[in-house]
Design an enzyme around this catalytic site. Sequence first.
Site, PDB file in Angstrom:
ATOM      1  CD  GLU A 278      34.224 103.538  91.984  1.00 47.85           C
ATOM      2  OE1 GLU A 278      34.838 102.448  91.949  1.00 47.85           O
ATOM      3  OE2 GLU A 278      34.580 104.539  91.337  1.00 47.85           O
TER       4      GLU A 278
ATOM      5  CG  ASP B 296      34.982 101.607  86.705  1.00 47.66           C
ATOM      6  OD1 ASP B 296      35.307 100.598  87.350  1.00 47.66           O
ATOM      7  OD2 ASP B 296      35.305 102.765  87.055  1.00 47.66           O
TER       8      ASP B 296
ATOM      9  CD  GLU C  47      40.832 104.892  86.115  1.00 45.22           C
ATOM     10  OE1 GLU C  47      41.211 104.567  87.245  1.00 45.22           O
ATOM     11  OE2 GLU C  47      39.640 104.978  85.779  1.00 45.22           O
TER      12      GLU C  47
HETATM   13  C1  GCV Z   1      41.635 102.013  91.959  1.00 48.62           C
HETATM   14  C2  GCV Z   1      37.546 103.278  88.907  1.00 48.62           C
HETATM   15  C3  GCV Z   1      37.606 103.877  90.285  1.00 48.62           C
HETATM   16  C4  GCV Z   1      39.033 104.120  90.722  1.00 48.62           C
HETATM   17  C5  GCV Z   1      39.804 102.796  90.619  1.00 48.62           C
HETATM   18  C6  GCV Z   1      39.707 102.294  89.188  1.00 48.62           C
HETATM   19  C7  GCV Z   1      40.381 100.944  88.995  1.00 48.62           C
HETATM   20  O1  GCV Z   1      37.933 104.207  87.948  1.00 48.62           O
HETATM   21  O2  GCV Z   1      36.867 105.066  90.311  1.00 48.62           O
HETATM   22  O3  GCV Z   1      39.021 104.602  92.038  1.00 48.62           O
HETATM   23  O4  GCV Z   1      41.141 102.941  91.014  1.00 48.62           O
HETATM   24  O5  GCV Z   1      38.362 102.138  88.836  1.00 48.62           O
HETATM   25  O6  GCV Z   1      39.675  99.952  89.047  1.00 48.62           O
HETATM   26  O7  GCV Z   1      41.580 100.903  88.798  1.00 48.62           O
END
Ligand code: GCV
Length: 614
Positions: free
Chosen positions: A348, A320, A241
């Site tokens: 989340e 995720d 990411e």
């Molecule tokens: C810390 C998901 C979440 C992100 C998070 C990522 C990860 O994409 O939306 O906020 O980033 O996971 O676990 O690295």
Amino acid sequence: MSDWVNRRSWLKDLPWPASENAVSPLDTAEYELKAFFAARTDTAACQLVPDLKEGYELTKTQNGFLVRGGKTGVLYGAYALIRALSSFSPVPEGVQQPYYPLRMLDCWDNMDGTVERGYAGRSLWFEGGSFSYEPARIRQLGRMLSSVGINVLCLNNVNVHQPAQRLLDDLLEDTARFAALLRPFGVRLMVSVDFSQPLQQGLGTADPLDEEVQRWWADTAKRVWDRIPDLAGFLVKADSEHRPGPNTYGRTHAQGANMLARAIAPYGGFLVWRAFVYNCMQDWRDTKTDRPRAAYDLYKPLDGAFDGNVILQVKHGPYDFQVREPLSPLLLGMNSTALALEVQLAQEYTGQQIDLYAMPPMWREVFSQMGKERVRAVAAVSNLGRDGCWTGHPFAAVNLFAYGLFAWNPDSDPAAVIRQWARLSYALPKEQETRLSDMLLRSRSVYEKYTATLGLCWMITPNTHYGPNPYGYEFQAWGTYIRADRNAVGIDRTAQGTGYTDQYPSALRDLYASLDTCPDGLLLFFHRLPYDYRMRDGRTLIQRIYDDHFEGCAQAEEMANALSGLSLPAPDREEALKRMERQIKNAREWRDVVNTFFYRYTGVPDAHGRTIYP
Ligand code: GCV
């Protein structure tokens, strides 16, 4: 002072003057037992047995109990005894040892005081670019973690934003002071580091094979461990990411991880390397690239190439933290690599600590599928924040409590763990305690029905990840598609499709690949099916989708009724009711949006004549 003082979740209030003097878990154990037994006629004593390490043994004596345990084991023993006596549960017999040596809490706290995916207020220890906390509250935090056996706290977000690098630099003294607060509870710190740190410090590169880069990390490690000798290690999110990583220099993840691991090996540090790596710039038109395949495709060829102090941290599912995913095939396929399982307490995608979602049933499934012997550590993304009750929804504390108990003993019974939490947290009449425990026990399945039935995840509002939006991620670059059209929905991940099922050992591959055996909960994760497909119970697929959304919403309404009859203490009662109102609104929205979405494609009305909007 904030209202947290009187809302300490499952731990009874305990003023902590002695903490200033407590330097070891043994001191803490003695202090806790003294305070607890002050109000009783029996007594308890502690005895240090170094060989037991993290383990303990509780024995009955003439006047009460003897807690024998290793350096931190003695404290875990004290807490286990207090937990059992306070909840009228049996005192564990024989020597108790934790299943996983590292039981981590990963905090996604940023130094500006925000918490990424945090639903319980601001950071407990950062504000305005630096540390800022009430020491008493941090000790209480240490106490909460230790009371359920959590032994590592990772201080900062895996997305390492400036100025978090200062934690190991000009703020190192502050970091060390913070570590010292948690030490009497047997909780060690870990720090997330940015792979490109040397580059940002002016070295011109962060290439792991560059000698200057290696020296830079070795010097950093020496400086840090000199000051915090029991630091547990570094946590790294790389090439994920948009985070920097070894791929920038044409190096593998083994080369990147090993370089860091060698810098910290002299001090016994662990290098925890996250395996959450996938193409987040996918073209939605491309049906060959399949995000769930990504981690296994990348890491399987590197199995055996990592140094001994590297731990590959793998999210429980290949996507995720969705409501339901199959176990990540990496957790079953890396035979020569130390692994950590990563779960997410922060809700989340699972209701954001507004909707009820108790995780123990989910972890029972995850832990029981995992070849446990391959996995050496567990990590959970924290659900804590500065809120009075610590966890946004006061009931979300059950997930932290249960995580600790499952990390200690993955064979724990979800129903028993939930009930123990309910009993320790609220002295409810028996019948109400049962109602609360039952509600929590079924909360995941209710949420699943109205948000992600049959493995149809990702119909969630992009970015915020709360509320329905079936098209939200459909034409996006994140690789998260359900590919609904007027004929069919779901993705074929068998050998005829993306081939993802081939990443599993043969028994699981066959289970998932066959329509006869694939569990309903994952049906559309693994298969693409027409709407008139006959489910095992004779219903059509489209009818099952409608039914689950109606049922999930109705069950949420039943939970609201059950909740209103509970005599919970203030302010938890008001808070839980307020959040339940939002949950009902959310559940109705999910029901109507998702049912309407599929009705518009299929034109098939509900067999029971319930309202679906045109
Ligand atoms: C810390 C998901 C979440 C992100 C998070 C990522 C990860 O994409 O939306 O906020 O980033 O996971 O676990 O690295």
